[in-house]
Motif scaffolding. Structure first.
Motif, PDB file in Angstrom:
ATOM      1  N   PRO A 107       3.691  -3.488   7.341  1.00  0.00           N
ATOM      2  CA  PRO A 107       3.898  -2.067   7.025  1.00  0.00           C
ATOM      3  C   PRO A 107       5.374  -1.715   6.977  1.00  0.00           C
ATOM      4  O   PRO A 107       6.205  -2.359   7.627  1.00  0.00           O
ATOM      5  CB  PRO A 107       3.190  -1.329   8.163  1.00  0.00           C
ATOM      6  CG  PRO A 107       2.939  -2.327   9.205  1.00  0.00           C
ATOM      7  CD  PRO A 107       3.014  -3.680   8.607  1.00  0.00           C
ATOM      8  N   ARG A 108       5.684  -0.701   6.189  1.00  0.00           N
ATOM      9  CA  ARG A 108       7.061  -0.223   6.119  1.00  0.00           C
ATOM     10  C   ARG A 108       7.455   0.394   7.446  1.00  0.00           C
ATOM     11  O   ARG A 108       6.617   0.655   8.296  1.00  0.00           O
ATOM     12  CB  ARG A 108       7.186   0.816   5.007  1.00  0.00           C
ATOM     13  CG  ARG A 108       6.924   0.269   3.641  1.00  0.00           C
ATOM     14  CD  ARG A 108       7.177   1.361   2.608  1.00  0.00           C
ATOM     15  NE  ARG A 108       6.929   0.873   1.277  1.00  0.00           N
ATOM     16  CZ  ARG A 108       5.844   1.133   0.580  1.00  0.00           C
ATOM     17  NH1 ARG A 108       4.903   1.893   1.091  1.00  0.00           N
ATOM     18  NH2 ARG A 108       5.682   0.644  -0.620  1.00  0.00           N
TER      19      ARG A 108
ATOM     20  N   LYS B 242       2.646   3.807   9.851  1.00  0.00           N
ATOM     21  CA  LYS B 242       1.909   3.319  11.019  1.00  0.00           C
ATOM     22  C   LYS B 242       0.621   2.691  10.525  1.00  0.00           C
ATOM     23  O   LYS B 242       0.020   3.156   9.575  1.00  0.00           O
ATOM     24  CB  LYS B 242       1.611   4.463  11.980  1.00  0.00           C
ATOM     25  CG  LYS B 242       2.848   5.091  12.574  1.00  0.00           C
ATOM     26  CD  LYS B 242       2.492   6.227  13.481  1.00  0.00           C
ATOM     27  CE  LYS B 242       3.729   6.881  14.042  1.00  0.00           C
ATOM     28  NZ  LYS B 242       3.411   8.049  14.861  1.00  0.00           N
ATOM     29  N   PHE B 243       0.210   1.636  11.196  1.00  0.00           N
ATOM     30  CA  PHE B 243      -0.993   0.935  10.780  1.00  0.00           C
ATOM     31  C   PHE B 243      -2.208   1.639  11.378  1.00  0.00           C
ATOM     32  O   PHE B 243      -2.812   1.171  12.341  1.00  0.00           O
ATOM     33  CB  PHE B 243      -0.929  -0.533  11.210  1.00  0.00           C
ATOM     34  CG  PHE B 243      -2.044  -1.356  10.646  1.00  0.00           C
ATOM     35  CD1 PHE B 243      -2.124  -1.586   9.291  1.00  0.00           C
ATOM     36  CD2 PHE B 243      -3.016  -1.882  11.463  1.00  0.00           C
ATOM     37  CE1 PHE B 243      -3.142  -2.344   8.762  1.00  0.00           C
ATOM     38  CE2 PHE B 243      -4.041  -2.641  10.953  1.00  0.00           C
ATOM     39  CZ  PHE B 243      -4.108  -2.871   9.594  1.00  0.00           C
TER      40      PHE B 243
ATOM     41  N   VAL C 268       0.856  -1.187   0.000  1.00  0.00           N
ATOM     42  CA  VAL C 268       0.000   0.000   0.000  1.00  0.00           C
ATOM     43  C   VAL C 268       0.890   1.233   0.000  1.00  0.00           C
ATOM     44  O   VAL C 268       1.777   1.368   0.845  1.00  0.00           O
ATOM     45  CB  VAL C 268      -0.941   0.021   1.235  1.00  0.00           C
ATOM     46  CG1 VAL C 268      -1.805   1.257   1.224  1.00  0.00           C
ATOM     47  CG2 VAL C 268      -1.785  -1.235   1.277  1.00  0.00           C
ATOM     48  N   LEU C 269       0.635   2.131  -0.939  1.00  0.00           N
ATOM     49  CA  LEU C 269       1.381   3.379  -1.020  1.00  0.00           C
ATOM     50  C   LEU C 269       0.389   4.536  -0.969  1.00  0.00           C
ATOM     51  O   LEU C 269      -0.498   4.639  -1.814  1.00  0.00           O
ATOM     52  CB  LEU C 269       2.191   3.447  -2.311  1.00  0.00           C
ATOM     53  CG  LEU C 269       2.952   4.742  -2.535  1.00  0.00           C
ATOM     54  CD1 LEU C 269       4.059   4.869  -1.498  1.00  0.00           C
ATOM     55  CD2 LEU C 269       3.515   4.798  -3.924  1.00  0.00           C
ATOM     56  N   ILE C 270       0.556   5.374   0.030  1.00  0.00           N
ATOM     57  CA  ILE C 270      -0.334   6.522   0.191  1.00  0.00           C
ATOM     58  C   ILE C 270       0.518   7.778   0.238  1.00  0.00           C
ATOM     59  O   ILE C 270       1.424   7.897   1.064  1.00  0.00           O
ATOM     60  CB  ILE C 270      -1.175   6.386   1.473  1.00  0.00           C
ATOM     61  CG1 ILE C 270      -2.084   5.176   1.345  1.00  0.00           C
ATOM     62  CG2 ILE C 270      -1.980   7.646   1.718  1.00  0.00           C
ATOM     63  CD1 ILE C 270      -2.915   4.888   2.537  1.00  0.00           C
TER      64      ILE C 270
ATOM     65  N   ARG D 284      -4.951   1.614   7.282  1.00  0.00           N
ATOM     66  CA  ARG D 284      -5.893   0.697   7.941  1.00  0.00           C
ATOM     67  C   ARG D 284      -7.210   0.618   7.178  1.00  0.00           C
ATOM     68  O   ARG D 284      -7.837  -0.441   7.111  1.00  0.00           O
ATOM     69  CB  ARG D 284      -6.130   1.147   9.379  1.00  0.00           C
ATOM     70  CG  ARG D 284      -6.917   0.156  10.170  1.00  0.00           C
ATOM     71  CD  ARG D 284      -7.050   0.604  11.606  1.00  0.00           C
ATOM     72  NE  ARG D 284      -7.753  -0.390  12.356  1.00  0.00           N
ATOM     73  CZ  ARG D 284      -7.217  -1.162  13.270  1.00  0.00           C
ATOM     74  NH1 ARG D 284      -5.950  -1.024  13.568  1.00  0.00           N
ATOM     75  NH2 ARG D 284      -7.927  -2.057  13.908  1.00  0.00           N
ATOM     76  N   ALA D 285      -7.642   1.730   6.584  1.00  0.00           N
ATOM     77  CA  ALA D 285      -8.889   1.724   5.805  1.00  0.00           C
ATOM     78  C   ALA D 285      -8.765   0.828   4.573  1.00  0.00           C
ATOM     79  O   ALA D 285      -9.703   0.092   4.243  1.00  0.00           O
ATOM     80  CB  ALA D 285      -9.247   3.151   5.392  1.00  0.00           C
TER      81      ALA D 285
END
Length: 188
Positions: free
Chosen positions: A159-160, A164-165, A93-95, A170-171
């Motif tokens: 997670p990297r 933070k999860f 996941v990349l945000i 988390r969504a």
């Protein structure tokens, strides 16, 4: 000065000057001042060149040396050898501030099985914002649909270090779980 030396050398005595039964080349003074490819009297820096070279002086300016294990005969555990085959798919996941993307990757072959992100044309046209929490939930649902089409029903997520999860990450993971994909989350 060089003009006079060459004129005297070529007009009167040739290339060598003979005095008292000793031959001495006239161009001797020139060979000392011409650069022959090697520096004879180079000034040393404060630290010297040795500080920027490896122990064998073969590769200059390397900053990271090969890390060697303290115990070279250490055996890998059964779990370390089989985890890639027991849990073959990983979630990434990349945000960022501008977009959200998530993908499922096969661990052994390193191929992406399913990808969803807010930069793709089909998702970009439907969403109002590209990086809020409802967008993250939508990306998770689309990724779950594409994963089911590829016959992927389980994945693991670690997670990297900087992530933070919580919040948007988390969504995405929660929407994958709600859509029927079993995700194991490994938190350190």
């Amino acid at each position: 000065m060089f003009k006079r030396v060459f004129q005297n050398a070529w007009s009167n005595k040739g290339v060598c000057e003979f005095q008292r039964n000793k031959s001495r080349p006239i161009c001797y003074a020139l060979t000392q001042s011409i650069h022959s490819g090697q520096v004879n009297y180079a000034p040393r820096s404060f630290f010297g060149v040795e500080d920027f070279q490896d122990s064998d002086n073969s590769r200059p300016y390397t900053y990271q040396k090969d890390k060697k294990s303290r115990n070279p005969h250490k055996q890998l555990s059964f779990k370390q050898r089989t985890v890639a085959y027991m849990e073959p798919f990983t979630l990434d996941v990349l945000i960022s501030k501008r977009f959200v993307s998530a993908s499922l990757t096969h661990r052994v072959t390193c191929k992406q099985v399913a990808v969803a992100g807010t930069n793709s044309k089909d998702i970009k046209a439907v969403l109002n914002s590209r990086s809020d929490i409802p967008t993250c939930i939508a990306v998770g649902k689309i990724l779950a649909d594409r994963a089911r089409e590829a016959d992927v029903y389980t994945a693991c997520y670690t997670p990297r270090e900087r992530d933070k999860f919580e919040g948007k990450i988390r969504a995405v993971v929660q929407s994958l779980i709600d859509s029927g994909i079993d995700v194991k989350v490994y938190l350190d």
